[in-house]
Every structure is written in structure tokens, then in C-alpha cells.
Scaffold this motif. Structure first.
Motif, PDB file in Angstrom:
ATOM      1  N   GLU A  88       0.816  -1.215   0.000  1.00 32.88           N
ATOM      2  CA  GLU A  88       0.000   0.000   0.000  1.00 32.88           C
ATOM      3  C   GLU A  88       0.848   1.263   0.000  1.00 32.88           C
ATOM      4  N   LEU A  89       1.944   1.242   0.762  1.00 32.70           N
ATOM      5  CA  LEU A  89       2.812   2.415   0.818  1.00 32.70           C
ATOM      6  C   LEU A  89       3.962   2.331  -0.175  1.00 32.70           C
ATOM      7  N   ALA A  90       4.156   1.158  -0.790  1.00 27.83           N
ATOM      8  CA  ALA A  90       5.226   0.936  -1.775  1.00 27.83           C
ATOM      9  C   ALA A  90       6.592   1.325  -1.213  1.00 27.83           C
ATOM     10  N   LEU A  91       6.841   0.944   0.039  1.00 30.42           N
ATOM     11  CA  LEU A  91       8.110   1.265   0.680  1.00 30.42           C
ATOM     12  C   LEU A  91       9.191   0.329   0.145  1.00 30.42           C
ATOM     13  N   PRO A  92      10.311   0.857  -0.356  1.00 29.98           N
ATOM     14  CA  PRO A  92      11.400  -0.011  -0.828  1.00 29.98           C
ATOM     15  C   PRO A  92      11.961  -0.841   0.322  1.00 29.98           C
ATOM     16  N   ALA A  93      12.632  -1.942  -0.042  1.00 31.86           N
ATOM     17  CA  ALA A  93      13.171  -2.853   0.974  1.00 31.86           C
ATOM     18  C   ALA A  93      14.169  -2.149   1.883  1.00 31.86           C
ATOM     19  N   TRP A  94      14.991  -1.238   1.312  1.00 29.11           N
ATOM     20  CA  TRP A  94      15.997  -0.574   2.146  1.00 29.11           C
ATOM     21  C   TRP A  94      15.338   0.367   3.143  1.00 29.11           C
ATOM     22  N   GLN A  95      14.233   1.017   2.757  1.00 33.07           N
ATOM     23  CA  GLN A  95      13.528   1.877   3.702  1.00 33.07           C
ATOM     24  C   GLN A  95      12.855   1.050   4.793  1.00 33.07           C
ATOM     25  N   LEU A  96      12.315  -0.113   4.403  1.00 27.43           N
ATOM     26  CA  LEU A  96      11.695  -0.985   5.398  1.00 27.43           C
ATOM     27  C   LEU A  96      12.732  -1.455   6.416  1.00 27.43           C
ATOM     28  N   GLY A  97      13.936  -1.772   5.939  1.00 32.25           N
ATOM     29  CA  GLY A  97      15.002  -2.166   6.856  1.00 32.25           C
ATOM     30  C   GLY A  97      15.378  -1.053   7.812  1.00 32.25           C
ATOM     31  N   ILE A  98      15.433   0.190   7.307  1.00 37.20           N
ATOM     32  CA  ILE A  98      15.761   1.331   8.168  1.00 37.20           C
ATOM     33  C   ILE A  98      14.661   1.567   9.196  1.00 37.20           C
ATOM     34  N   VAL A  99      13.412   1.396   8.776  1.00 46.24           N
ATOM     35  CA  VAL A  99      12.288   1.568   9.702  1.00 46.24           C
ATOM     36  C   VAL A  99      12.398   0.575  10.854  1.00 46.24           C
ATOM     37  N   TYR A 100      12.715  -0.680  10.535  1.00 48.70           N
ATOM     38  CA  TYR A 100      12.874  -1.674  11.593  1.00 48.70           C
ATOM     39  C   TYR A 100      14.085  -1.338  12.472  1.00 48.70           C
ATOM     40  N   ALA A 101      15.161  -0.871  11.847  1.00 45.42           N
ATOM     41  CA  ALA A 101      16.345  -0.513  12.623  1.00 45.42           C
ATOM     42  C   ALA A 101      16.073   0.681  13.540  1.00 45.42           C
ATOM     43  N   ALA A 102      15.169   1.575  13.134  1.00 42.60           N
ATOM     44  CA  ALA A 102      14.835   2.737  13.966  1.00 42.60           C
ATOM     45  C   ALA A 102      14.260   2.301  15.309  1.00 42.60           C
ATOM     46  N   PHE A 103      13.509   1.215  15.308  1.00 47.56           N
ATOM     47  CA  PHE A 103      12.988   0.697  16.569  1.00 47.56           C
ATOM     48  C   PHE A 103      14.131   0.295  17.493  1.00 47.56           C
ATOM     49  N   SER A 104      15.161  -0.297  16.916  1.00 54.53           N
ATOM     50  CA  SER A 104      16.303  -0.716  17.720  1.00 54.53           C
ATOM     51  C   SER A 104      17.040   0.486  18.304  1.00 54.53           C
ATOM     52  N   VAL A 105      17.192   1.536  17.494  1.00 53.68           N
ATOM     53  CA  VAL A 105      17.833   2.754  17.990  1.00 53.68           C
ATOM     54  C   VAL A 105      17.012   3.347  19.140  1.00 53.68           C
ATOM     55  N   ALA A 106      15.692   3.337  18.977  1.00 47.72           N
ATOM     56  CA  ALA A 106      14.831   3.845  20.043  1.00 47.72           C
ATOM     57  C   ALA A 106      14.940   2.996  21.298  1.00 47.72           C
ATOM     58  N   THR A 107      15.143   1.699  21.112  1.00 48.52           N
ATOM     59  CA  THR A 107      15.296   0.825  22.267  1.00 48.52           C
ATOM     60  C   THR A 107      16.538   1.194  23.077  1.00 48.52           C
ATOM     61  N   VAL A 108      17.593   1.591  22.383  1.00 47.91           N
ATOM     62  CA  VAL A 108      18.798   2.046  23.094  1.00 47.91           C
ATOM     63  C   VAL A 108      18.452   3.228  23.991  1.00 47.91           C
ATOM     64  N   ALA A 109      17.707   4.186  23.448  1.00 47.52           N
ATOM     65  CA  ALA A 109      17.297   5.333  24.252  1.00 47.52           C
ATOM     66  C   ALA A 109      16.438   4.885  25.428  1.00 47.52           C
ATOM     67  N   GLY A 110      15.548   3.912  25.185  1.00 44.21           N
ATOM     68  CA  GLY A 110      14.723   3.398  26.271  1.00 44.21           C
ATOM     69  C   GLY A 110      15.535   2.738  27.352  1.00 44.21           C
ATOM     70  N   VAL A 111      16.565   1.993  26.946  1.00 40.95           N
ATOM     71  CA  VAL A 111      17.452   1.354  27.923  1.00 40.95           C
ATOM     72  C   VAL A 111      18.138   2.403  28.792  1.00 40.95           C
ATOM     73  N   LEU A 112      18.614   3.470  28.160  1.00 38.56           N
ATOM     74  CA  LEU A 112      19.310   4.512  28.909  1.00 38.56           C
ATOM     75  C   LEU A 112      18.373   5.264  29.854  1.00 38.56           C
ATOM     76  N   LEU A 113      17.095   5.373  29.467  1.00 41.04           N
ATOM     77  CA  LEU A 113      16.140   6.104  30.286  1.00 41.04           C
ATOM     78  C   LEU A 113      15.504   5.247  31.367  1.00 41.04           C
ATOM     79  N   ALA A 114      15.451   3.934  31.152  1.00 42.48           N
ATOM     80  CA  ALA A 114      14.632   3.075  32.009  1.00 42.48           C
ATOM     81  C   ALA A 114      15.036   3.151  33.478  1.00 42.48           C
ATOM     82  N   GLY A 115      16.323   2.996  33.763  1.00 42.79           N
ATOM     83  CA  GLY A 115      16.752   2.985  35.153  1.00 42.79           C
ATOM     84  C   GLY A 115      16.431   4.268  35.883  1.00 42.79           C
ATOM     85  N   ARG A 116      16.802   5.408  35.294  1.00 42.85           N
ATOM     86  CA  ARG A 116      16.558   6.690  35.967  1.00 42.85           C
ATOM     87  C   ARG A 116      15.064   6.998  36.067  1.00 42.85           C
TER      88      ARG A 116
END
Length: 430
Positions: free
Chosen positions: A269-297
Motif C-alpha cells: 500500500e505504501l510501496a516502501l522499498p526494501a531498504w527503507q523498510l530495513g531502516i524503519v525496523y532498525a529505527a525501533f532498535s535505535v529507540a530501544t537504546v534510548a529506552g534502555v538509557l532512560l529506564a533505570g533513571r
């Protein structure tokens, strides 16, 4: 049996040093971190490759893709309580190595079937179901293992670090999976996923032999049914756990529906290329790093249960960005979704897991984890299959919007009129 809410000591057990300072020199814990990274790479490559095989090679529609996701979660929903009993009574190191080694065999069966010219959609369904059963059984076992590796004052830091280790694999996993799918095909890419599982098995084998001593001694074991009831009693008796499980199960109904349609929606439906889809999934991982750093405090400053309440609502609101991507600027909208959802969901998961481990008795860690996981996973395949069926009738965007609304409604349960939720579970100051 009603467990008293845990209040870990406010001083670290390593003579005044920070919990993370002690964990950096803790060999068994570092092995668990390495295992989480390797496992994450394997799971990310496997999930992406199976989905791409189903959609682009075997012409699976929305319902077919949803069924693939549902079969990944369904075994966990059914088997997790039994996996909890197994984790409390089995030799944990032997159990985890066996489960991971079997993953290698299951994943490698796909490229083997393609080489023999017999690859079909039912084979992918079987692989998804078996891989899911192994993954979720291992998840329960590792949740039971962590309190045996670190002290209670190190659990929040330990769960944050393990999530960070998983994220290390998740950042490279989707991108690596996308590159491999583009270069050698989705089926051959699964060989890299199998190799990651093999590394995971080697790391688990290096864990100390003390983990092979069962948490529940043989002399105090009763029938399996009674053992299951004992674990369920802890979840039912503790209001904090009970509300977390109920809200999380409802949230997963909506988020599971959105996840099931995500690849088909982005691809067709959005016609997202494979490389953009990979970056979108990787963005979740980057956000998880931020979540890890924030979680304890964050969890330390507002207390664990309140952190769960706040992050659940934020994560649910982020899901609305998925159907909003159809209005234009699809790539930025999906990136924003993964970033916001990733941070909120990570803090939520770390807070919830730490709370559960602090409350559960030592010999019941596996069973409490098993029942909590079963409740949280049961609604994922229901949401996935419902989304696939409804999307074929109504279209992707209306179903994705409804999924976001369902997730928000469930997360809002945390904010119902006040009632007793037990004593606040607060970790020690970092």
C-alpha cells in the motif's frame, strides 16, 4: 500464597559500587548479554526472511502473513505455563543450550527445502510455530535465570543491560537481513540466522554449572498441576502483577494486529522499498537504546508501576502513526512510530519484568514468568488473525486505526479510578 511486595536494599551488594560497575566484571552476566545480542540477530533475520518469503515468493495475502505471525506467538501462549514449571525444575544451562541448538535445525530446514525444490507456505507455518515454541520457552528460562545470576538490587540494571544487548543485535539484524535478502534471497539469508543461533548456544554452554541445580529441589516437588496452580496463585494474589498482565494482554491485542499487517501494508500500500523498510525496523532498535538509557533513571524516579502506566499510554498513542502514514510522508511517519513506540515500549518492558522478578519467590520465578508471558502472548495471535481477516474485507488503514484504538483503550486501564495495587515496588537509586 500471597507474596509480600519486594523492597530491595538501597545499597549495592558490591561494597558501595554501582550495580552496573559490578555487572561489568560479572562473567555469567556478560555471557547472558552476549547471548541476547546473538539471539536478537538470529530472530530479526529469521522474522524478516520468513515474512519476505511468504509475501514475495509464495504470494501470501494479508491473512497468510497474519497467520505466519500468529503461529510465531501461539505456542508461547499455550506452552509458557508448562515452560515455567520446566524452568523451575530442570537443569537450566542444559535446557537453554538444547532449545537454542534445536533452533538451528528448525531455521536451516527452510533453505534445505528450497534446495530440494519443496518449499511451500505450510512449511513456513511449521517453522514459525516450532521456532516460536523454542523462543518463548527459552524466554521463560532466561527470566528465571537472571535472579540466580545477579542480586535483587541489580535486577533493574541487569534487565536494562540485557535489553541493551538485545538492541545491539536488533540494530544490525534488520539491516543485515534486508541486505542478505537483497543479495542472496530470503531463503539463503536464513543460514545467517541459523549461524547466530549457533553462537547463542555456545555462549549459553559457557554459563556456570551452578545453573544446572534446579531452583525447586526434587524433595519439595508436587504434581505438575499443583505446581501450575502455585505459580498462578502468585499472579492472582499480587494486584500489581494482575493489573500489569491484564492491561498488557489487551495492549498486545491491538499491537499484534498492527504488527501482522505492517509488512504487507508497507510493501503493497505504501510501496516502501526494501531498504527503507530495513531502516524503519532498525529505527525501533535505535529507540530501544534510548529506552534502555532512560529506564533505570525514569523507573527509579517515578517508581516501577507508575513508569509502566505512563509508557503504556505513550506506546499506544504511537501506533496511530502507522495508519497516518497513508496520508503522505509514509517513510517519516513510520520512522516516528518506531522511535516513539520503541522508547516507550522498552521502558515499559524493563519496568514490568523487574517488578515481576522482585515479587516472585525464588523457586517460582519460572512459573510466574510463564503465566505472565502466556497472558501477554495469548492476545497477539488473536489480534493478528483478526487483523488479517478484517483487512481483506475493510482494508489495511481502517483495521490499523482500530488496532491503535484497542491498544490505547487497554493501556488506559492503568488509569482507571484508584484501587489498592499493593505497595509500590521501587528499585534502589542507581
Amino acid at each position: 500464597m500471597t507474596p509480600s511486595p519486594a523492597r530491595p536494599p538501597s545499597t549495592a551488594a558490591d561494597g558501595g559500587r554501582t550495580p552496573w560497575g559490578a555487572l561489568r566484571r560479572h562473567r555469567p552476566f556478560l555471557l547472558l548479554c552476549g547471548e541476547q545480542a546473538a539471539s536478537s540477530v538470529g530472530r530479526q533475520i529469521t522474522a524478516l526472511a520468513l515474512a519476505m518469503l511468504a509475501v514475495t515468493r509464495l504470494d501470501a495475502g494479508p491473512f497468510g502473513a497474519s497467520a505466519l505471525l500468529a503461529l510465531t506467538y501461539l505456542p508461547g501462549a499455550v506452552l509458557s505455563p508448562l515452560a515455567g514449571v520446566l524452568a523451575d525444575r530442570a537443569r537450566l544451562r542444559t535446557l537453554t543450550v538444547t532449545l537454542t541448538s534445536l533452533q538451528v535445525v528448525v531455521v536451516a530446514s527452510v533453505p534445505l527445502a528450497e534446495a530440494l525444490g519443496s518449499l511451500a507456505l505450510p512449511h513456513l507455518y511449521v517453522v514459525a510455530a516450532l521456532s516460536g515454541a523454542l523462543t518463548w520457552t527459552l524466554s521463560v528460562a532466561l527470566q528465571a535465570a537472571l535472579p540466580r545470576v545477579v542480586g535483587p538490587e541489580q535486577l533493574l540494571t541487569g534487565n536494562s543491560a540485557l535489553t541493551g544487548a538485545r538492541t545491539t543485535g536488533m540494530i544490525g539484524g534488520p539491516a543485515l537481513g534486508g541486505v542478505l535478502v537483497g543479495l542472496v534471497g530470503a531463503s539463503s539469508a536464513l543460514l545467517a540466522g541459523g549461524a547466530a543461533y549457533a553462537v547463542e548456544a555456545a555462549l549459553l554452554f559457557a554459563l556456570p554449572a551452578s545453573l544446572n541445580r534446579p531452583a525447586e529441589p526434587a524433595g519439595r516437588r508436587g504434581p505438575r498441576l499443583a505446581a501450575l496452580r502455585e505459580g498462578l496463585a502468585v499472579v492472582r494474589a499480587e494486584p500489581v502483577l494482575r493489573r500489569q498482565v491484564l492491561a498488557g494482554a489487551g495492549f498486545n491485542l491491538g499491537s499484534g494486529a498492527a504488527d501482522a499487517l505492517f509488512v504487507v501494508y508497507a510493501n503493497r500500500e505504501l510501496a516502501l522499498p526494501a531498504w527503507q523498510l530495513g531502516i524503519v525496523y532498525a529505527a525501533f532498535s535505535v529507540a530501544t537504546v534510548a529506552g534502555v538509557l532512560l529506564a533505570g533513571r525514569f523507573a527509579t524516579s517515578v517508581e516501577l508501576y507508575r513508569a509502566t502506566r505512563i509508557c503504556a499510554v505513550v506506546a499506544a498513542l504511537a501506533i496511530f502513526l502507522v495508519p497516518a502514514a497513508s496520508l503522505g510522508l509514509a517513510f517519516p511517519a513510520l520512522l516516528a512510530y518506531q522511535l516513539v513506540f520503541g522508547i516507550a515500549a522498552t521502558v515499559w518492558a524493563i519496568s514490568m519484568t523487574t517488578t515481576q522478578q522482585l515479587i516472585a519467590p525464588h523457586h517460582l520465578q519460572g512459573r510466574v514468568a510463564g503465566f505472565a508471558q502466556a497472558a501477554l502472548l495469548t492476545t497477539v495471535p488473536v489480534g493478528a488473525l483478526s487483523a488479517g481477516a478484517l483487512a481483506a474485507w475493510l482494508g489495511n488503514v481502517p483495521v490499523l486505526t482500530g488496532a491503535a484504538a484497542a491498544a490505547l483503550l487497554a493501556a488506559s486501564c492503568f488509569w482507571l479510578p484508584p484501587h489498592r495495587t499493593g505497595t509500590a515496588v521501587r528499585p534502589p537509586a542507581p
